[in-house]
Every structure is written in C-alpha cells, then in structure tokens.
Design a protein around this motif. Sequence first.
Motif, PDB file in Angstrom:
ATOM      1  N   ILE A 149      55.329 -31.080  78.547  1.00  0.00           N
ATOM      2  CA  ILE A 149      56.675 -31.441  78.097  1.00  0.00           C
ATOM      3  C   ILE A 149      56.667 -31.796  76.615  1.00  0.00           C
ATOM      4  N   ASP A 155      60.953 -27.377  80.111  1.00  0.00           N
ATOM      5  CA  ASP A 155      62.124 -28.185  79.780  1.00  0.00           C
ATOM      6  C   ASP A 155      62.145 -29.496  80.554  1.00  0.00           C
ATOM      7  N   LEU A 156      61.549 -29.482  81.736  1.00  0.00           N
ATOM      8  CA  LEU A 156      61.616 -30.618  82.639  1.00  0.00           C
ATOM      9  C   LEU A 156      60.376 -30.581  83.515  1.00  0.00           C
ATOM     10  N   TRP A 284      61.591 -35.597  80.642  1.00  0.00           N
ATOM     11  CA  TRP A 284      62.012 -34.615  79.648  1.00  0.00           C
ATOM     12  C   TRP A 284      61.827 -35.213  78.261  1.00  0.00           C
ATOM     13  N   HIS A 294      70.893 -29.104  79.224  1.00  0.00           N
ATOM     14  CA  HIS A 294      69.847 -29.899  79.858  1.00  0.00           C
ATOM     15  C   HIS A 294      70.435 -31.068  80.643  1.00  0.00           C
ATOM     16  N   ARG A 298      69.810 -31.635  84.684  1.00  0.00           N
ATOM     17  CA  ARG A 298      69.285 -32.903  85.199  1.00  0.00           C
ATOM     18  C   ARG A 298      70.251 -33.534  86.203  1.00  0.00           C
TER      19      ARG A 298
END
Length: 312
Positions: A149, A155-156, A284, A294, A298
């Motif tokens: 990360i 991204d996550l 993240w 994003h 989430r």
Amino acid sequence: MKVIVNMHQVDLSNLDLNLLKLFEALVRERSVTQAGLRLGLSQPAASRALGRLRAMLGDRLLVRGKLGLELTPRGEMLAGPVARLLEEVRGIVSPAVFDPAAAKGRFTIAAHDHLSLTVLAGLIARFERQAPALSLHIAQPAGDNVRLIEQGGADLALGIFNTLPGSLHRRGLYDDDLVCVVRSGHACVAGGLGLERYVGLRHVAVTISGVGESAVDVALSAQGRTRHVAVRVPHFLAGAMLVADSDMILTLPGRLARLLAQQLPLAMLEVPLQLAPLSPAMIWHERVHRDPAHVWVRQQLVDVVAPFNHVS
C-alpha cells in the motif's frame, strides 16, 4: 541506506509525465512487457521509453535480477515520490465527483483468500449493479501488504493489522472468532474436542503473512503445549479441502468455516483454547484518502460487511 542527491536546477520543459507513468508501471509489474501492456505500449515502444526515462533521471532505475527487474537505490528512492506525484496530478485533472455508473478503470485490492472468499463476493455484486465498467483486481499478497500500500502496488488492503505507519489509514470491518473444522464423521464430532485431543491431532496450518507465530501456537505455548503441524499451506481453501478428506484438523476464522461447511463435508467445533477475536480491517494510503472513487469503494466494503456485525 541514506542516499544524498545533488540538487540542481531542472528544466521542467523536458519533463515527460508519460515516462513517469511508465516508471510507476515498471515498479508495479517489474517487467517491461507487462508495464507496456498496462499503458497500451508495445514491447519495443516500452523499451525505448525506458531508455528515455533513464536518460531523463540519470540512472538505470531498474536492472535485471534473479526474480525479474529490481530497483536500483535511486529507483527505490523515487518509487514513492513518483507514485504520490502522479496521484496528485490525477487529482488535479480528475473531476471532483465520482459517478459509479460512468466510471471506468481498475481498482486493486490486496487480500488473502479467507477475506476474498468472505468479503469480496459482496463487493463484486455491488460493482456489477452500480459500476459495471469498473473492474476489480485482486493483487498477489505481499506479507501483511503494508509496504504494498505504501508503494502504490494496491489501492486497498484487507487483513489483520497492528502498528501502521502514519501515512496509512485503517478502518475495522467486523469481529470474528476462530473455530475448528474436521471432516464429517470424524471421531471428534461425537466424542467432543478437549485440549488433550486437540493437541494430539495432526493439524493443517495456514501460513498467511509469514510474520510471527499464529494465535493458536501462542496460546498453546502459554500453557506449555505444542501441536503437531502435519501440513502447512498458504490458503485456507486448500487446508479445508485437505481436512475434508483426512483425519486432520484445521483452525480458521468462523465466518469462513461456515461458508466452507456449506460446500464441503466439514463439521465445525469450538477451539478448546481462549483466543482473542479476529478483527479484519482495511487500510489505504493518505494520497487516496479523499479521492471520490476510493471513498466510494471503501463505503461499499463497509456496507457489505455491515450485516456481519449483527450475526451472533
């Protein structure tokens, strides 16, 4: 190793952001061919661009090693700043709002198989309904995925996280308990599973991050006990399949155990140990903390796991 760089006046008119995008892709893929494919370039075009990138930055940046391309010290130093720079540039030119129905591109999540099986199916269903042109890529896990990360390789990330660097954000998802599974018809199903029988069985152990001892072994060690690990595998699904066809036992998260017991001839039993609950979370990087796309993804994950916290 600390690297001291001689700073001098740079003519920004010679800066080519496309070459920095290539560098970002090379850091992720560690392959000129794959990096080129990510950017829509042929292998020869990507190789020529790499030559220009090296000339622009005055370093080879990546060299061939035993496992593919490896970053030079200057390449290591630039990987994070370049990723952050490009993310900021994307933020400048991207719209301030996110429309899932019109969104295109790829979102990358790093997760081990137990979380992929329990969480990501619901997320995929939401993508299909609300963001059909947005694709989901499950990255190959790298240890606990923290560095992945940090470097922009995903991204996550989903997992169990303790101490995190200040650049990362964390949000808990749900709580889970560890349970045991054995094959249906195993003697333990009728006879019960006490601690003596538990440590006397042959165990399948799942090595997730490769960092530290498992909660089971720590709890046993506190009582002066050990177990016999007959097989180690990297995935819970493989472990469950081995148990379903043997007299071995597997200790795993309860939510996953219930899911697998619907598909395999498995019986669930309580672990004869006092073990702390598991608390999977998502992490993240600060650079995407406020990015609308994003934030949306989430929130979808939060919504997917919301029912988990209301099931006894």
